[in-house]
Design an enzyme around this catalytic site. Structure first.
Site, PDB file in Angstrom:
ATOM      1  N   HIS A  42       0.849  -1.191   0.000  1.00 29.08           N
ATOM      2  CA  HIS A  42       0.000   0.000   0.000  1.00 29.08           C
ATOM      3  C   HIS A  42       0.888   1.245   0.000  1.00 29.08           C
ATOM      4  O   HIS A  42       2.077   1.164   0.285  1.00 29.08           O
ATOM      5  CB  HIS A  42      -0.898   0.010   1.243  1.00 29.08           C
ATOM      6  CG  HIS A  42      -0.091   0.068   2.511  1.00 29.08           C
ATOM      7  ND1 HIS A  42       0.423  -1.066   3.123  1.00 29.08           N
ATOM      8  CD2 HIS A  42       0.318   1.118   3.253  1.00 29.08           C
ATOM      9  CE1 HIS A  42       1.109  -0.710   4.199  1.00 29.08           C
ATOM     10  NE2 HIS A  42       1.069   0.616   4.306  1.00 29.08           N
ATOM     11  N   HIS A 126       5.686   5.174  -2.364  1.00 30.94           N
ATOM     12  CA  HIS A 126       6.418   3.918  -2.500  1.00 30.94           C
ATOM     13  C   HIS A 126       5.671   2.786  -1.813  1.00 30.94           C
ATOM     14  O   HIS A 126       4.877   3.010  -0.902  1.00 30.94           O
ATOM     15  CB  HIS A 126       7.826   4.038  -1.910  1.00 30.94           C
ATOM     16  CG  HIS A 126       7.820   4.089  -0.411  1.00 30.94           C
ATOM     17  ND1 HIS A 126       7.493   5.228   0.289  1.00 30.94           N
ATOM     18  CD2 HIS A 126       8.082   3.132   0.514  1.00 30.94           C
ATOM     19  CE1 HIS A 126       7.570   4.980   1.588  1.00 30.94           C
ATOM     20  NE2 HIS A 126       7.921   3.710   1.755  1.00 30.94           N
TER      21      HIS A 126
END
EC number: 3.1.4.58
Length: 189
Positions: A42, A126
């Site tokens: 996530h 990221h």
């Protein structure tokens, strides 16, 4: 309860990244890394830490407002990098400024609801793929370089999610936290 605000990519995008990242496990010293499970990948927009349940109603209301102020926007999982030799990550391309704005709004919503937000690092889109353990450092440069050419299929960020992290309970080495979406809101008006 331990919470964070996130954007969770669709399963097809995660599967593409998993196929690209799988060969990395065959690189030298890959067995010395702690690899994350693709089901937990996530983008963390705001890490909230421990939050008193009494704050949840106002937090949910403010996060809903934040979500509605930002439009759905296209991004794709792309490339890779590292934070020193501690963390290996996959990156993103596309309307990242909109995603950064959503992250700022999520943090502001939490603060206004009385939740302390970890703002020690600026938002960087990221997904964490692997970590070096505290005592065993691995040169992550070859891993990041191997992932640099990856470019996934574009997808549209449509939801903001409030996620609860359940810490490992068994005490077994390698056990990971479990994540549960507590609430979610569609982006846009």
């Amino acid at each position: 309860m331990r919470l964070f605000v996130a954007v969770i990519p669709p399963s097809a995008a995660l599967a593409e990244l998993a196929r690209a990242a799988d060969p990395l496990r065959g690189l030298p010293h890959a067995d010395r890394l702690r690899w994350t499970d693709s089901a937990t990948w996530h983008f963390t927009l705001a890490f909230l830490g421990e939050v008193d349940e009494e704050l949840l109603p106002e937090l949910a209301e403010r996060l809903a407002r934040a979500a509605h102020r930002h439009p759905p926007h296209p991004i794709r999982l792309a490339g890779g990098g590292r934070f020193g030799d501690r963390t290996l990550w996959a990156g993103a391309e596309g309307e990242l400024e909109t995603l950064r704005g959503l992250a700022r709004s999520a943090g502001a919503a939490a603060r206004r609801a009385g939740v302390a937000v970890d703002e020690s690092r600026p938002f960087h889109a990221h997904l964490t793929l692997a970590r070096s353990s505290g005592r065993t450092r691995v040169n992550l440069r070859p891993f990041a370089e191997a992932l640099a050419a990856f470019g996934g299929t574009p997808w549209t960020v449509r939801r903001l999610e409030l996620v609860r992290s359940h810490p490992p309970r068994s005490g077994q080495p390698g056990e990971r936290p479990r994540y549960e979406t507590v609430r979610a809101w569609e982006l846009g008006p």
